[in-house]
Design an enzyme around this catalytic site. Structure first.
Site, PDB file in Angstrom:
ATOM      1  N   ILE A 144       7.959   4.443  10.246  1.00  0.00           N
ATOM      2  CA  ILE A 144       7.304   5.572   8.517  1.00  0.00           C
ATOM      3  C   ILE A 144       6.412   6.319   9.450  1.00  0.00           C
ATOM      4  O   ILE A 144       5.535   5.666  10.234  1.00  0.00           O
ATOM      5  CB  ILE A 144       6.668   4.214   8.157  1.00  0.00           C
ATOM      6  N   PRO A 145       6.582   7.607   9.231  1.00  0.00           N
ATOM      7  CA  PRO A 145       6.073   8.656  10.091  1.00  0.00           C
ATOM      8  C   PRO A 145       5.397   9.004   9.182  1.00  0.00           C
ATOM      9  O   PRO A 145       4.963   9.577   8.588  1.00  0.00           O
ATOM     10  CB  PRO A 145       7.325   9.581  10.154  1.00  0.00           C
ATOM     11  N   CYS A 146       3.789   7.991   9.307  1.00  0.00           N
ATOM     12  CA  CYS A 146       2.936   8.841   8.524  1.00  0.00           C
ATOM     13  C   CYS A 146       2.165   9.754   8.714  1.00  0.00           C
ATOM     14  O   CYS A 146       1.485  10.610   8.377  1.00  0.00           O
ATOM     15  CB  CYS A 146       2.029   7.437   8.278  1.00  0.00           C
ATOM     16  N   HIS A 147       2.514  10.640  10.114  1.00  0.00           N
ATOM     17  CA  HIS A 147       1.470  10.767  10.667  1.00  0.00           C
ATOM     18  C   HIS A 147       2.556  12.337  10.453  1.00  0.00           C
ATOM     19  O   HIS A 147       1.537  13.566  10.696  1.00  0.00           O
ATOM     20  CB  HIS A 147       2.046  10.843  12.446  1.00  0.00           C
TER      21      HIS A 147
END
Length: 179
Positions: A144-147
DNA sequence: AAAACTGCGGCAG
DNA sequence: CTGCCGCAGTTTT
């Protein structure tokens, strides 16, 4: 129609060395449940992931381990650009978290969006802070690409994984380089 | 049930 | 630029 609960949920753990340190992960029958990275050694990595599955029975599934290991290796190496359609164990997530994570997953590789944007996409533009709160608890970065979620005016804000904002920037850089 | 937290955002000084 | 509220959801009293 009633759905039965699975009687046991064995957890598989694995570790793999990547360009972003040692990665460790835990997978249940439902999918990936936890994942951490940037560890200096495999022992560190294993210790940390064991904490997240305290009390759960362990099992070995070479297939699962090697599949995930390869994905992490490739992602951090820059060749894997999508974790789409990968099974995640969302059992412990709140409804809000599910919605946030789903939306964040739709941000394309190498692109970014603001917390506020995600919030309004979910129907309440005022929930930006809650979005940040949810992302802080992201159990499976970078799947989950929270970056890819950044502040509205300033470019950057926090990143709770070890390495903080610098790490966040490094990951975005990685994606940019391999776009 | 209430208060205290946040990886925010916007609008004052 | 900094500071200060309001915000919504989660966690902690």
């Amino acid at each position: 129609m009633k759905k039965l609960k699975l009687p046991l949920q064995n957890t598989v753990i694995g570790t793999v060395e990547t360009k972003f340190g040692w990665v460790s992960f835990a997978v249940t029958s439902k999918g990936l449940r936890d994942c951490r990275f940037m560890f200096p050694s495999p022992d560190c990595a294993t210790d940390e992931i064991l904490k997240t599955i305290a009390g759960k029975p362990l099992s070995e599934d070479k297939n699962v381990i090697s599949t995930w290991s390869l994905m992490f290796k490739e992602y951090f190496g820059g060749s894997l650009k999508s974790f789409d359609k990968v099974p995640l164990d969302s059992e412990s997530w709140t409804d809000f978290q599910k919605r946030v994570y789903m939306t964040v997953q739709s941000i394309p590789y190498g692109k970014t969006a603001s917390y506020g944007t995600i919030a309004s996409y979910l129907g309440n533009g005022n929930a930006s802070r809650a979005v940040g709160n949810a992302l802080k608890n992201n159990p499976v970065p970078p799947v989950i690409p929270c970056h890819r979620v950044i502040a509205a005016d300033k470019d950057m804000c926090g990143f709770s994984a070890t390495g903080g904002i610098e790490l966040k920037l490094k990951i975005l850089e990685l994606e940019k380089d391999n776009l």
